[in-house]
Design a protein around this motif. Structure first.
Motif, short mmCIF file in Angstrom:
data_model
loop_
_atom_site.label_atom_id
_atom_site.label_comp_id
_atom_site.label_asym_id
_atom_site.label_seq_id
_atom_site.Cartn_x
_atom_site.Cartn_y
_atom_site.Cartn_z
N SER A 142 0.81 -1.21 0.00
CA SER A 142 0.00 0.00 0.00
C SER A 142 0.85 1.27 0.00
O SER A 142 0.36 2.34 -0.33
CB SER A 142 -0.94 0.01 1.20
OG SER A 142 -0.22 0.04 2.42
N GLY A 143 2.12 1.17 0.37
CA GLY A 143 3.00 2.32 0.37
C GLY A 143 3.72 2.56 -0.94
O GLY A 143 4.48 3.52 -1.07
N ASP A 287 -5.69 1.66 -3.64
CA ASP A 287 -6.78 2.27 -2.89
C ASP A 287 -7.40 1.27 -1.92
O ASP A 287 -7.64 1.58 -0.74
CB ASP A 287 -7.84 2.80 -3.86
CG ASP A 287 -8.92 3.61 -3.18
OD1 ASP A 287 -9.72 3.02 -2.43
OD2 ASP A 287 -8.98 4.84 -3.39
N LYS A 290 -5.07 0.56 1.04
CA LYS A 290 -5.03 1.70 1.96
C LYS A 290 -6.31 1.75 2.81
O LYS A 290 -6.25 2.08 4.01
CB LYS A 290 -4.87 2.99 1.17
CG LYS A 290 -3.50 3.18 0.51
CD LYS A 290 -3.49 4.43 -0.33
CE LYS A 290 -2.20 4.56 -1.13
NZ LYS A 290 -1.04 4.80 -0.28
N ASP A 293 -6.03 -0.84 5.58
CA ASP A 293 -5.11 -0.44 6.64
C ASP A 293 -5.65 0.71 7.48
O ASP A 293 -5.25 0.88 8.63
CB ASP A 293 -3.76 -0.05 6.05
CG ASP A 293 -2.83 -1.24 5.90
OD1 ASP A 293 -3.16 -2.32 6.44
OD2 ASP A 293 -1.79 -1.10 5.26
N VAL A 366 -8.70 7.95 2.23
CA VAL A 366 -7.51 7.28 1.72
C VAL A 366 -6.42 8.29 1.42
O VAL A 366 -6.65 9.25 0.67
CB VAL A 366 -7.84 6.47 0.44
CG1 VAL A 366 -6.59 5.82 -0.12
CG2 VAL A 366 -8.91 5.43 0.73
N SER A 369 -1.45 8.59 -3.06
CA SER A 369 -0.18 7.96 -3.40
C SER A 369 0.43 8.71 -4.57
O SER A 369 -0.24 9.47 -5.25
CB SER A 369 -0.38 6.49 -3.77
OG SER A 369 -1.25 6.37 -4.89
#
Length: 383
Positions: A142-143, A287, A290, A293, A366, A369
Motif C-alpha cells: 500500500s506504500g 486504494d 489503503k 489499513d 484514503v 499515493s
C-alpha cells in the motif's frame, strides 16, 4: 514501458528484474552476476492423493529449514551488500521475480499421475516464485507509488503467461500474505506465485460453478459477471466503481473483512488485461489496501488472492479473473480463527455483516499515493 532483464542465480534458478517505466538507466553487469557458492538444487518433494476428497496434497518437508523472520541486515530479498549477499545480486532494483530456493512445488516439471487412488504419489512438479515489490525492507504494498504498483502488475501478467506455458502446469496463482498473524516468514514486502500441476480444490469448485452457469446461459453470461452486475445494481456492498474495475464486499462474505475486485470485462487472467486496464488496476488495488489499513490503528493482516482461470479446456472458458482480498481481523484486537465449523466442516460463520463492512470501507479517507502517468479516477460507491 517496463524493461525486463533475465538472469540466473548461482544454483541455476531464474531471476528477472522488472524496471519501472521511468527507469532509463541500463542495468549494470553486477546486477546479473550471483557470486555466491550455493549448493545444487534439490529434487522435488512429493504429492499424495487424498482418496477421501480426491484432492492432491503436497508434502514439502525440506521447507522446514527455510529462512524464518531474519534480521533486516540478513534479509534474503534486500539488495545485495558486502555483508549480506542476498538472493538478488543487484545493489538496487525496482521489482524482482525469482524462483523460490525452498519451493513447495518444483523445480522439475511434469503432470500428476493419471487415474490416482489411495496410495498414489508422484513428484511435486511445478514452480514457485517470489515477487519482491520494492528494495525497501520495511513498508508494504500500500506504500508503493502507482508507478511501482504498475510495474508489479506487469510482472504478474508476464509471469502468468510464462508459467501457463510450462509443461504440466494446470493453474497459476499469484498471491500475497501480509502480516505475522497470517504466517509470513519474511518481513520484506513481497508476494509469491505458485504454478500447480493440478487444478487446485478451490479453483475446481469455483470453475465447476462457473461452468454450470455458463452452460445454462448458453455461453451468453458468466457467473462472476452476473454477480458483479447484481452487486452494482444493489449498491449496498459496493466499495468503489471505476471504468474497468469495481470492488465490493460479497453478499455471502466468509471473512470478517473480504473484498472482491472484478474487471468489467470477462478475462481469464492477468495476462489478458490491456495496458489501460493494468493502469487502472494499479490505482484501484492501492486504494483498496489503503482502505483496509485505515480501518484500525495498526496495519491489517491480509491474504491477497488472484483467482485466475485454470488451464483446463472445460473450466477455463467460463472462469473469470478476480481478486479476493481477505483478513481474519474482526476487531482492532481480535482475530477470527478457523475452528470447528470452518476448519472441519468448511461451513463459515461470519462475525460481521457485509453491508456494514462495505460502509466502513467507503467512509475511509484514503491518503494519496504518488500518481502514475495514466491514473484513472475511481469514484466511491454511493452509501
Amino acid at each position: 514501458m517496463t524493461r525486463m532483464t533475465s538472469t540466473n542465480l548461482a544454483d541455476g534458478r531464474e531471476l528477472i528484474y522488472f524496471d519501472d517505466a521511468a527507469s532509463a538507466t541500463p542495468r549494470p553487469a553486477e546486477s546479473t552476476t550471483d557470486r555466491r557458492d550455493l549448493p545444487p538444487r534439490g529434487e522435488p518433494g512429493e504429492v499424495r492423493f487424498d482418496a477421501l476428497t480426491r484432492e492432491w496434497v503436497a508434502v514439502a518437508a525440506h521447507r522446514q529449514s527455510r529462512t524464518h523472520l531474519p534480521p533486516a541486515d540478513q534479509c534474503p530479498i534486500c539488495p545485495t551488500t558486502a555483508g549480506n549477499p542476498s538472493e538478488i545480486p543487484a545493489p538496487d532494483y525496482d521489482v524482482v521475480v525469482f524462483e523460490n530456493r525452498f519451493p513447495s512445488l518444483g523445480p522439475a516439471l511434469g503432470p500428476v499421475p493419471e487415474n490416482p487412488r489411495w496410495g498414489t504419489t508422484g513428484p511435486a512438479f511445478g514452480r514457485c516464485e517470489v515477487v519482491a515489490f520494492t528494495p525497501e525492507h520495511t513498508g508494504s504494498f500500500s506504500g508503493l507509488s502507482e508507478v511501482r504498483a504498475r510495474t508489479v502488475m506487469e510482472a504478474w501478467a508476464n509471469r502468468t503467461a510464462a508459467l501457463s506455458a510450462l509443461p504440466g502446469i494446470k493453474h497459476v496463482f499469484p498471491f500475497e500474505n501480509r502480516g505475522a498473524d497470517i504466517g509470513v516468514t519474511l518481513h520484506h514486502p513481497h508476494g509469491q506465485i505458485y504454478a500447480y500441476p493440478f487444478v487446485t480444490p478451490r479453483a475446481g469448485v469455483l470453475g465447476a460453478a462457473a461452468r454450470k452457469f455458463y452452460d445454462d446461459a448458453d455461453g451468453r453470461q458468466t457467473l462472476t459477471g452476473s454477480l458483479l452486475r447484481a452487486e452494482r445494481e444493489d449498491g449496498s456492498r459496493m466499495v468503489m466503481e471505476g471504468e474497468n474495475f469495481s470492488a465490493y464486499v460479497p453478499f455471502a462474505a466468509r471473512w470478517p473483512l473480504e473484498i472482491h475486485l472484478v474487471p468489467h470485462r470477462h478475462v481469464p487472467d492477468l495476462a489478458a488485461l490491456s495496458g489501460e486496464e493494468k493502469d487502472e488496476l494499479a490505482h484501484v488495488y492501492l486504494d483498496l489496501l489503503k482502505r483496509l489499513d485505515a480501518l484500525y490503528p495498526t496495519p491489517t493482516p491480509y491474504i491477497s488472492a488472484w483467482h485466475q482461470a485454470p488451464l483446463d479446456a472445460v473450466l477455463r472458458p467460463a472462469s473469470y479473473l478476480h481478486l479476493q482480498l481477505t483478513s481474519p481481523r474482526r476487531a482492532a484486537d481480535k482475530l477470527k480463527f478457523l475452528a470447528g465449523s470452518e476448519a472441519a466442516m468448511g461451513a463459515f460463520i461470519n462475525d460481521t455483516t457485509p453491508e456494514l463492512v462495505a460502509e466502513r470501507l467507503r467512509a475511509v479517507t484514503v491518503p494519496a499515493s504518488a500518481p502514475s502517468a495514466a491514473t484513472t479516477v475511481i469514484e466511491g460507491a454511493p452509501a
